[in-house]
Design a protein around this motif. Structure first.
Motif, PDB file in Angstrom:
ATOM      1  N   LEU A  69       7.644   2.253  13.359  1.00  0.00           N
ATOM      2  CA  LEU A  69       7.063   2.121  12.028  1.00  0.00           C
ATOM      3  C   LEU A  69       6.699   0.660  11.785  1.00  0.00           C
ATOM      4  O   LEU A  69       7.555  -0.223  11.891  1.00  0.00           O
ATOM      5  N   LEU A  70       5.429   0.418  11.479  1.00  0.00           N
ATOM      6  CA  LEU A  70       4.947  -0.938  11.220  1.00  0.00           C
ATOM      7  C   LEU A  70       5.377  -1.915  12.320  1.00  0.00           C
ATOM      8  O   LEU A  70       5.995  -2.952  12.037  1.00  0.00           O
ATOM      9  N   PRO A  71       5.074  -1.630  13.566  1.00  0.00           N
ATOM     10  CA  PRO A  71       5.467  -2.557  14.639  1.00  0.00           C
ATOM     11  C   PRO A  71       4.834  -3.933  14.427  1.00  0.00           C
ATOM     12  O   PRO A  71       3.654  -4.042  14.123  1.00  0.00           O
ATOM     13  N   GLY A  72       5.659  -4.952  14.538  1.00  0.00           N
ATOM     14  CA  GLY A  72       5.179  -6.317  14.343  1.00  0.00           C
ATOM     15  C   GLY A  72       5.271  -6.793  12.909  1.00  0.00           C
ATOM     16  O   GLY A  72       4.934  -7.946  12.624  1.00  0.00           O
ATOM     17  N   TYR A  73       5.727  -5.913  12.013  1.00  0.00           N
ATOM     18  CA  TYR A  73       5.826  -6.285  10.591  1.00  0.00           C
ATOM     19  C   TYR A  73       7.202  -5.920  10.040  1.00  0.00           C
ATOM     20  O   TYR A  73       7.874  -5.029  10.548  1.00  0.00           O
ATOM     21  N   ARG A  74       7.583  -6.609   8.974  1.00  0.00           N
ATOM     22  CA  ARG A  74       8.861  -6.356   8.314  1.00  0.00           C
ATOM     23  C   ARG A  74       8.629  -6.299   6.805  1.00  0.00           C
ATOM     24  O   ARG A  74       7.973  -7.176   6.229  1.00  0.00           O
ATOM     25  N   LEU A  75       9.164  -5.252   6.165  1.00  0.00           N
ATOM     26  CA  LEU A  75       9.028  -5.120   4.716  1.00  0.00           C
ATOM     27  C   LEU A  75      10.050  -6.003   4.007  1.00  0.00           C
ATOM     28  O   LEU A  75      11.232  -5.994   4.344  1.00  0.00           O
ATOM     29  N   VAL A  76       9.574  -6.768   3.036  1.00  0.00           N
ATOM     30  CA  VAL A  76      10.439  -7.630   2.239  1.00  0.00           C
ATOM     31  C   VAL A  76      10.152  -7.342   0.771  1.00  0.00           C
ATOM     32  O   VAL A  76       8.997  -7.320   0.351  1.00  0.00           O
ATOM     33  N   VAL A  77      11.195  -7.097  -0.017  1.00  0.00           N
ATOM     34  CA  VAL A  77      11.015  -6.767  -1.432  1.00  0.00           C
ATOM     35  C   VAL A  77      11.581  -7.874  -2.306  1.00  0.00           C
ATOM     36  O   VAL A  77      12.724  -8.305  -2.135  1.00  0.00           O
ATOM     37  N   ASP A  78      10.764  -8.344  -3.233  1.00  0.00           N
ATOM     38  CA  ASP A  78      11.212  -9.249  -4.286  1.00  0.00           C
ATOM     39  C   ASP A  78      11.285  -8.436  -5.573  1.00  0.00           C
ATOM     40  O   ASP A  78      10.286  -7.853  -5.996  1.00  0.00           O
ATOM     41  N   TYR A  79      12.440  -8.366  -6.198  1.00  0.00           N
ATOM     42  CA  TYR A  79      12.581  -7.501  -7.365  1.00  0.00           C
ATOM     43  C   TYR A  79      12.829  -8.313  -8.633  1.00  0.00           C
ATOM     44  O   TYR A  79      13.346  -9.432  -8.603  1.00  0.00           O
ATOM     45  N   ALA A  80      12.403  -7.717  -9.766  1.00  0.00           N
ATOM     46  CA  ALA A  80      12.513  -8.391 -11.051  1.00  0.00           C
ATOM     47  C   ALA A  80      12.727  -7.356 -12.146  1.00  0.00           C
ATOM     48  O   ALA A  80      12.601  -6.153 -11.923  1.00  0.00           O
ATOM     49  N   ASN A  81      13.041  -7.837 -13.329  1.00  0.00           N
ATOM     50  CA  ASN A  81      13.343  -6.983 -14.470  1.00  0.00           C
ATOM     51  C   ASN A  81      12.073  -6.687 -15.263  1.00  0.00           C
ATOM     52  O   ASN A  81      11.416  -7.587 -15.768  1.00  0.00           O
ATOM     53  N   SER A  82      11.726  -5.402 -15.395  1.00  0.00           N
ATOM     54  CA  SER A  82      10.563  -5.020 -16.199  1.00  0.00           C
ATOM     55  C   SER A  82      10.924  -4.834 -17.663  1.00  0.00           C
ATOM     56  O   SER A  82      10.038  -4.827 -18.526  1.00  0.00           O
ATOM     57  N   ALA A  83      12.225  -4.628 -17.956  1.00  0.00           N
ATOM     58  CA  ALA A  83      12.728  -4.444 -19.324  1.00  0.00           C
ATOM     59  C   ALA A  83      12.080  -3.269 -20.025  1.00  0.00           C
ATOM     60  O   ALA A  83      12.186  -3.138 -21.243  1.00  0.00           O
ATOM     61  N   CYS A  84      11.404  -2.403 -19.281  1.00  0.00           N
ATOM     62  CA  CYS A  84      10.711  -1.248 -19.853  1.00  0.00           C
ATOM     63  C   CYS A  84       9.774  -1.683 -20.977  1.00  0.00           C
ATOM     64  O   CYS A  84       9.650  -1.022 -22.010  1.00  0.00           O
ATOM     65  N   SER A  85       9.106  -2.810 -20.777  1.00  0.00           N
ATOM     66  CA  SER A  85       8.194  -3.373 -21.764  1.00  0.00           C
ATOM     67  C   SER A  85       6.951  -3.866 -21.048  1.00  0.00           C
ATOM     68  O   SER A  85       6.945  -4.020 -19.816  1.00  0.00           O
ATOM     69  N   SER A  86       5.889  -4.128 -21.786  1.00  0.00           N
ATOM     70  CA  SER A  86       4.631  -4.534 -21.156  1.00  0.00           C
ATOM     71  C   SER A  86       4.582  -6.025 -20.848  1.00  0.00           C
ATOM     72  O   SER A  86       3.814  -6.455 -19.983  1.00  0.00           O
ATOM     73  N   ILE A  87       5.404  -6.832 -21.522  1.00  0.00           N
ATOM     74  CA  ILE A  87       5.292  -8.284 -21.362  1.00  0.00           C
ATOM     75  C   ILE A  87       5.976  -8.812 -20.099  1.00  0.00           C
ATOM     76  O   ILE A  87       5.350  -9.536 -19.313  1.00  0.00           O
TER      77      ILE A  87
END
Length: 324
Positions: A69-87
């Motif tokens: 799966l995706l040879p040569g690549y690695r998935l990296v996730v940066d996560y943040a708080n959406s606060a269930c709001s649009s801003i």
């Protein structure tokens, strides 16, 4: 278990079972994903809903260890708080456009429709980024012209309207009222509900009203004036102080009880009435007022496709009420 946890957990199990080789990650190039999770805390690391992040990390670990799966690549996730709001999501997205930040190729989330609506327009139409949500159910996302790169793992919320209409027909109610909150999500759902009742089922909607903090007293007066007994109320997925205060006024005006039936949307939490801060009612009064109301709980449609996910390792994305 949330809509996100089910597919990621099953995917991780399937990937673990099918691993047949080892992979050298030292030479892989990173593919960055921005993940947005709703959280009541300022810091996402102190979030009540933090359970989603370990499951996400487990799935990423399994994917990154597969050499097919995706040879040569690695998935990296940066996560943040959406606060269930649009801003907050827009703020995080703008931050990610800084040249010093790695380029994001996809957005996971947000969970709430109200946050995904504006997020989708900016991410897709201006930045050409694909967005996948695990719980955003607004009918607006069915518009492929407005949201050409938006996908979700749940059907749109209008799919849940049929059971309510069938209950009204089964009980042979000929007249109902529909009141809904003033935002894009609930206005769209409310319009669909009225259309489904009147045009498709010949059920008369005697009262169609929008309620806000400023109009709640007027709505109460109209319910009394028209002697409304069956009320379908459409609210945002996250109950606000407007709903709490409105329901308190309903109780104080004796519009809840054995002579009335209030039908609440499926997406409200079962204990939404407990947060009475600022309201002129106790939690017991709020709960007692719900004694003769109707509501329901819908299981995830993904639970009916567990064997398919385990066998094929394919995701099921919903558009226009069908799996594509």
């Amino acid at each position: 278990m949330s809509q996100l946890l089910i597919p990621l957990f099953l995917l991780s199990l399937a990937l673990r079972a099918s691993r047949s080789c080892e992979r050298n990650n030292s030479t892989d190039r990173d593919i960055h994903i921005l993940a947005l999770f709703p959280c009541n805390s300022i810091s996402i690391h102190n979030c009540d809903g933090i359970d989603r992040i370990p499951i996400m990390k487990l799935a990423l670990e399994e994917i990154n260890e597969r050499c097919d799966l995706l040879p040569g690549y690695r998935l990296v996730v940066d996560y943040a708080n959406s606060a269930c709001s649009s801003i907050p999501p827009v703020y995080h997205l703008i931050q990610q456009t800084d040249p010093s930040q790695p380029t994001k190729l996809m957005i996971l989330g947000t969970a709430c429709s109200v946050a995904s609506i504006i997020m989708g327009e900016i991410a897709e139409r201006r930045l050409n980024i694909t967005q996948i949500s695990y719980t955003a159910t607004s009918p607006l996302f069915g518009n492929m012209i407005r949201y050409p790169r938006f996908y979700r793992t749940v059907p749109e919320i209008t799919r849940y309207l049929d059971p309510y209409v069938k209950v009204v027909k089964m009980l042979k109610w000929k007249k109902v009222a529909v009141i809904y909150y003033d935002d894009d999500f609930t206005l769209n759902v409310g319009d669909n509900m009225i259309k489904c009742l009147e045009e498709k089922n010949n059920i008369r909607v005697t009262l169609k009203l929008i309620f806000t903090d400023g109009t709640s007293n007027f709505v109460i007066q109209q319910i009394k004036k028209f002697n409304v007994r069956i009320v379908i109320i459409i609210t945002p997925p996250s109950p606000t102080s407007i709903l709490i205060n409105f329901w308190c006024k309903v109780i104080k005006n004796n519009l809840a009880g054995p002579d009335f039936v209030w039908i609440f949307p499926v997406w409200l939490h079962s204990d939404w009435w407990k947060n009475v801060d600022g309201a002129d009612c106790t939690a017991k009064e709020m709960r007692d007022g719900l004694e003769h109301s109707l509501g329901s709980k819908v299981n995830s449609l993904l639970t009916t496709n567990l064997s398919r996910i385990l066998v094929s390792n394919k995701a099921c994305f919903w558009r226009y009420w069908k799996c594509v």
